[in-house]
Design a protein around this motif. Structure first.
Motif, PDB file in Angstrom:
ATOM      1  N   ASN A 285      45.292  34.073  45.800  1.00 21.78           N
ATOM      2  CA  ASN A 285      44.913  33.263  44.624  1.00 21.78           C
ATOM      3  C   ASN A 285      45.783  32.022  44.505  1.00 21.78           C
ATOM      4  N   GLU A 286      47.090  32.225  44.631  1.00 14.56           N
ATOM      5  CA  GLU A 286      48.038  31.119  44.444  1.00 14.56           C
ATOM      6  C   GLU A 286      47.997  30.141  45.613  1.00 14.56           C
ATOM      7  N   ARG A 287      47.773  30.668  46.807  1.00 15.64           N
ATOM      8  CA  ARG A 287      47.752  29.795  47.996  1.00 15.64           C
ATOM      9  C   ARG A 287      46.666  28.737  47.893  1.00 15.64           C
ATOM     10  N   PHE A 288      45.511  29.122  47.350  1.00 16.03           N
ATOM     11  CA  PHE A 288      44.388  28.188  47.268  1.00 16.03           C
ATOM     12  C   PHE A 288      44.179  27.639  45.855  1.00 16.03           C
ATOM     13  N   LYS A 289      45.081  27.991  44.964  1.00 19.41           N
ATOM     14  CA  LYS A 289      44.982  27.531  43.567  1.00 19.41           C
ATOM     15  C   LYS A 289      43.569  27.752  43.033  1.00 19.41           C
ATOM     16  N   ALA A 290      43.075  28.975  43.219  1.00 18.21           N
ATOM     17  CA  ALA A 290      41.736  29.326  42.745  1.00 18.21           C
ATOM     18  C   ALA A 290      41.666  29.147  41.232  1.00 18.21           C
ATOM     19  N   PRO A 291      40.503  28.806  40.695  1.00 18.04           N
ATOM     20  CA  PRO A 291      40.362  28.663  39.243  1.00 18.04           C
ATOM     21  C   PRO A 291      40.757  29.952  38.524  1.00 18.04           C
ATOM     22  N   LYS A 292      41.151  29.812  37.284  1.00 18.89           N
ATOM     23  CA  LYS A 292      41.682  30.942  36.520  1.00 18.89           C
ATOM     24  C   LYS A 292      40.707  32.109  36.448  1.00 18.89           C
ATOM     25  N   ASP A 293      39.420  31.822  36.228  1.00 20.15           N
ATOM     26  CA  ASP A 293      38.458  32.927  36.119  1.00 20.15           C
ATOM     27  C   ASP A 293      38.333  33.691  37.425  1.00 20.15           C
ATOM     28  N   CYS A 294      38.402  32.983  38.554  1.00 17.87           N
ATOM     29  CA  CYS A 294      38.355  33.638  39.867  1.00 17.87           C
ATOM     30  C   CYS A 294      39.610  34.490  40.095  1.00 17.87           C
ATOM     31  N   GLN A 295      40.767  33.942  39.737  1.00 20.03           N
ATOM     32  CA  GLN A 295      42.018  34.682  39.911  1.00 20.03           C
ATOM     33  C   GLN A 295      42.021  35.961  39.097  1.00 20.03           C
ATOM     34  N   GLU A 296      41.658  35.843  37.832  1.00 22.11           N
ATOM     35  CA  GLU A 296      41.702  37.005  36.932  1.00 22.11           C
ATOM     36  C   GLU A 296      40.734  38.094  37.378  1.00 22.11           C
ATOM     37  N   LEU A 297      39.507  37.707  37.707  1.00 21.99           N
ATOM     38  CA  LEU A 297      38.526  38.718  38.105  1.00 21.99           C
ATOM     39  C   LEU A 297      38.931  39.389  39.414  1.00 21.99           C
ATOM     40  N   ALA A 298      39.465  38.619  40.365  1.00 20.85           N
ATOM     41  CA  ALA A 298      39.882  39.196  41.646  1.00 20.85           C
ATOM     42  C   ALA A 298      40.945  40.272  41.434  1.00 20.85           C
ATOM     43  N   LEU A 299      41.919  40.003  40.573  1.00 18.73           N
ATOM     44  CA  LEU A 299      42.977  40.985  40.298  1.00 18.73           C
ATOM     45  C   LEU A 299      42.422  42.225  39.592  1.00 18.73           C
ATOM     46  N   LEU A 300      41.532  42.009  38.632  1.00 20.76           N
ATOM     47  CA  LEU A 300      40.958  43.136  37.889  1.00 20.76           C
ATOM     48  C   LEU A 300      40.059  43.992  38.780  1.00 20.76           C
ATOM     49  N   VAL A 301      39.248  43.359  39.605  1.00 21.13           N
ATOM     50  CA  VAL A 301      38.379  44.109  40.515  1.00 21.13           C
ATOM     51  C   VAL A 301      39.228  44.862  41.539  1.00 21.13           C
ATOM     52  N   GLY A 302      40.262  44.197  42.058  1.00 23.30           N
ATOM     53  CA  GLY A 302      41.148  44.863  43.003  1.00 23.30           C
ATOM     54  C   GLY A 302      41.773  46.117  42.419  1.00 23.30           C
ATOM     55  N   GLN A 303      42.195  46.030  41.177  1.00 23.91           N
ATOM     56  CA  GLN A 303      42.892  47.149  40.534  1.00 23.91           C
ATOM     57  C   GLN A 303      41.938  48.263  40.088  1.00 23.91           C
ATOM     58  N   TYR A 304      40.743  47.902  39.644  1.00 24.13           N
ATOM     59  CA  TYR A 304      39.896  48.892  38.960  1.00 24.13           C
ATOM     60  C   TYR A 304      38.567  49.215  39.650  1.00 24.13           C
ATOM     61  N   HIS A 305      38.293  48.693  40.856  1.00 22.41           N
ATOM     62  CA  HIS A 305      36.962  48.938  41.427  1.00 22.41           C
ATOM     63  C   HIS A 305      36.681  50.413  41.678  1.00 22.41           C
ATOM     64  N   THR A 306      37.710  51.185  42.005  1.00 25.02           N
ATOM     65  CA  THR A 306      37.455  52.621  42.193  1.00 25.02           C
ATOM     66  C   THR A 306      37.192  53.316  40.851  1.00 25.02           C
ATOM     67  N   HIS A 307      37.755  52.782  39.766  1.00 31.95           N
ATOM     68  CA  HIS A 307      37.390  53.275  38.429  1.00 31.95           C
ATOM     69  C   HIS A 307      35.888  53.074  38.199  1.00 31.95           C
ATOM     70  N   GLY A 308      35.401  51.923  38.617  1.00 32.40           N
ATOM     71  CA  GLY A 308      33.975  51.633  38.460  1.00 32.40           C
ATOM     72  C   GLY A 308      33.125  52.662  39.187  1.00 32.40           C
ATOM     73  N   HIS A 309      33.515  52.984  40.428  1.00 28.38           N
ATOM     74  CA  HIS A 309      32.741  53.957  41.216  1.00 28.38           C
ATOM     75  C   HIS A 309      32.805  55.359  40.596  1.00 28.38           C
ATOM     76  N   ARG A 310      33.918  55.673  39.941  1.00 29.99           N
ATOM     77  CA  ARG A 310      34.107  57.001  39.361  1.00 29.99           C
ATOM     78  C   ARG A 310      33.794  57.021  37.864  1.00 29.99           C
ATOM     79  N   ALA A 311      33.094  56.010  37.395  1.00 30.30           N
ATOM     80  CA  ALA A 311      32.867  55.834  35.951  1.00 30.30           C
ATOM     81  C   ALA A 311      32.340  57.097  35.275  1.00 30.30           C
ATOM     82  N   LEU A 312      31.398  57.794  35.914  1.00 24.91           N
ATOM     83  CA  LEU A 312      30.766  58.957  35.302  1.00 24.91           C
ATOM     84  C   LEU A 312      31.740  60.121  35.133  1.00 24.91           C
ATOM     85  N   GLU A 313      32.843  60.080  35.893  1.00 23.91           N
ATOM     86  CA  GLU A 313      33.826  61.172  35.825  1.00 23.91           C
ATOM     87  C   GLU A 313      35.005  60.836  34.916  1.00 23.91           C
ATOM     88  N   LEU A 314      35.149  59.594  34.517  1.00 24.47           N
ATOM     89  CA  LEU A 314      36.338  59.178  33.767  1.00 24.47           C
ATOM     90  C   LEU A 314      36.411  59.847  32.401  1.00 24.47           C
TER      91      LEU A 314
END
Length: 409
Positions: A285-314
């Protein structure tokens, strides 16, 4: 003074696809003549003017000479003596080095029309290797025209390899790199952009974190394609098929970076890759100075995508934490983009592209249940400050428990 339409407008007309931007080159004119005709100057490095009525860009024919490193390391020379052929030879690809006059008479000194017919992306001259940005541009054109059968000419790919090995790519500014990357990710086949960069060795220079995913295995039961890099390309392809926005595509490109750090003895499992990948996502993100919305979503998806897949079990409490992390109450669209990224991750697997993803509607329902908690009754009960926050949290948790029971019936 002679005026020619050049570049992409000529290329796309010959390909029979819609022309969006039109560029013009002016041969045999001086800056003074352009100003006298009402053109407005905009070029800082070389004479570019805006047409007094249409606002389109008109550039004086020019030559260029390498004078330093990177995209900006050139000295330009514009004068009435510079010919159209001299102007065209400094361009990147033959298919972008054609011009036509107002009668649509074609000037094609470097055989761009033939390369259009042969579906080849080929460099105009050896000077191609003087500009590192062209590596990204060619990869982007490959992504744009892959559906028409275009490939990169072997000799051009070799020059791209030389540029990748030369260290010149490091001289590119974050802004120029991001402009090309973001445009490439929005093409119809963005995965081709990554493939071409990898093939010429540029991916390991520009995004070593993504390059490291190729050759890293995943459990075949969940990932029939096995290879993490191949999976990432498939996820990008799904993003394009579903016409998703840039922030989702960027997040999908980076979502599995943590798997590149898994010790080989732990393969094909990748325990806690969501957490280990965050520092890599942040670095890209920092290397390419991605826009803020891209940076934030990338970090959130990276951290929580497996939560998304397991949503029905959470558990309801975990579900509430997930919703809080995305601030679904004030930023509902970001949570929608997260859901889309998770679905593309699930579909970007060999043979599973058409699979259903019930987690998507379940997560939307959970967000709606939490948002449905009314604050006013709590205020009327006298809650305020931190106590109000805790009361809202309790009510939301209660709503999610009720939702989970209803959804599972």
């Amino acid at each position: 003074m002679q005026i020619y339409k050049v570049g992409g407008a000529v290329r796309d007309r010959l390909l029979g696809i819609p022309v969006t931007d039109i560029d013009w080159v002016v041969v045999g004119a001086t800056t003074e003549e352009m100003l006298a005709k009402g053109f407005r100057p905009v070029g800082a490095d070389f004479p570019v003017f805006l047409h007094p009525k249409s606002g389109e860009e008109y550039a004086l024919a020019r030559t260029e000479r390498k004078s330093g490193r990177g995209y900006g390391g050139f000295t330009f020379h514009a004068s009435p003596e510079v010919t159209l052929e001299e102007d065209l030879i400094r361009r990147d690809l033959t298919i972008n080095a054609m011009a036509e006059d107002d009668q649509q008479n074609l000037t094609d000194p470097y055989h761009g029309q033939q390369d259009l017919e042969d579906r080849l992306l080929r460099h105009v001259s050896p000077a191609f290797a003087e500009d590192p940005l062209r590596v990204l541009r060619v990869a982007r054109f490959a992504a744009r025209y892959a559906g028409l059968g275009f490939t990169v000419a072997p000799q051009t790919l070799e020059l791209m390899r030389q540029l990748a090995d030369s260290g010149e790519l490091q001289a590119l500014t974050a802004e120029r790199s991001w402009k090309e990357i973001s445009r490439a990710l929005m093409e119809d086949q963005p995965q081709i952009f990554i493939e071409v960069l990898r093939e010429c060795g540029a991916l390991k220079v520009l995004m070593p974190e993504v390059d490291a995913l190729f050759g890293v295995p995943q459990p075949e039961a969940h990932h029939p394609e096995i290879d993490t890099g191949v999976h990432t390309l498939s996820v990008l392809q799904q993003c394009a098929l579903h016409k998703l926005p840039l922030a989702v595509r960027w997040a999908c490109l980076l979502h599995d970076l943590g798997k590149g750090l898994t010790p080989t003895e732990e393969w094909p499992r990748h325990i806690a890759h969501e957490h280990t990948g965050l520092k890599l996502i942040k670095a890209v993100n920092e290397r390419f100075k991605a826009p803020k919305d891209c940076q934030e979503l990338a970090l959130l998806v990276g951290q929580y995508h497996t939560h998304g897949h397991r949503a029905l079990e959470l558990k309801p409490s975990t579900l509430l934490e997930l919703l809080q992390s995305f601030d679904v109450y004030r930023r509902p669209q970001r949570f929608e983009e997260f859901i889309a990224a998770c679905e593309m991750d699930a579909r970007g697997r060999k043979g599973l592209e058409q699979r259903s993803y019930p987690q998507a509607d379940y997560l939307r329902g959970a967000a709606a249940a939490a948002r449905g908690v009314a604050v006013q009754p709590l205020l009327e009960q006298g809650f305020k400050g931190p106590e109000l926050g805790e009361a809202i949290k309790r009510e939301r948790l209660k709503a999610l428990k009720a939702y989970k029971e209803t959804a599972s019936i």
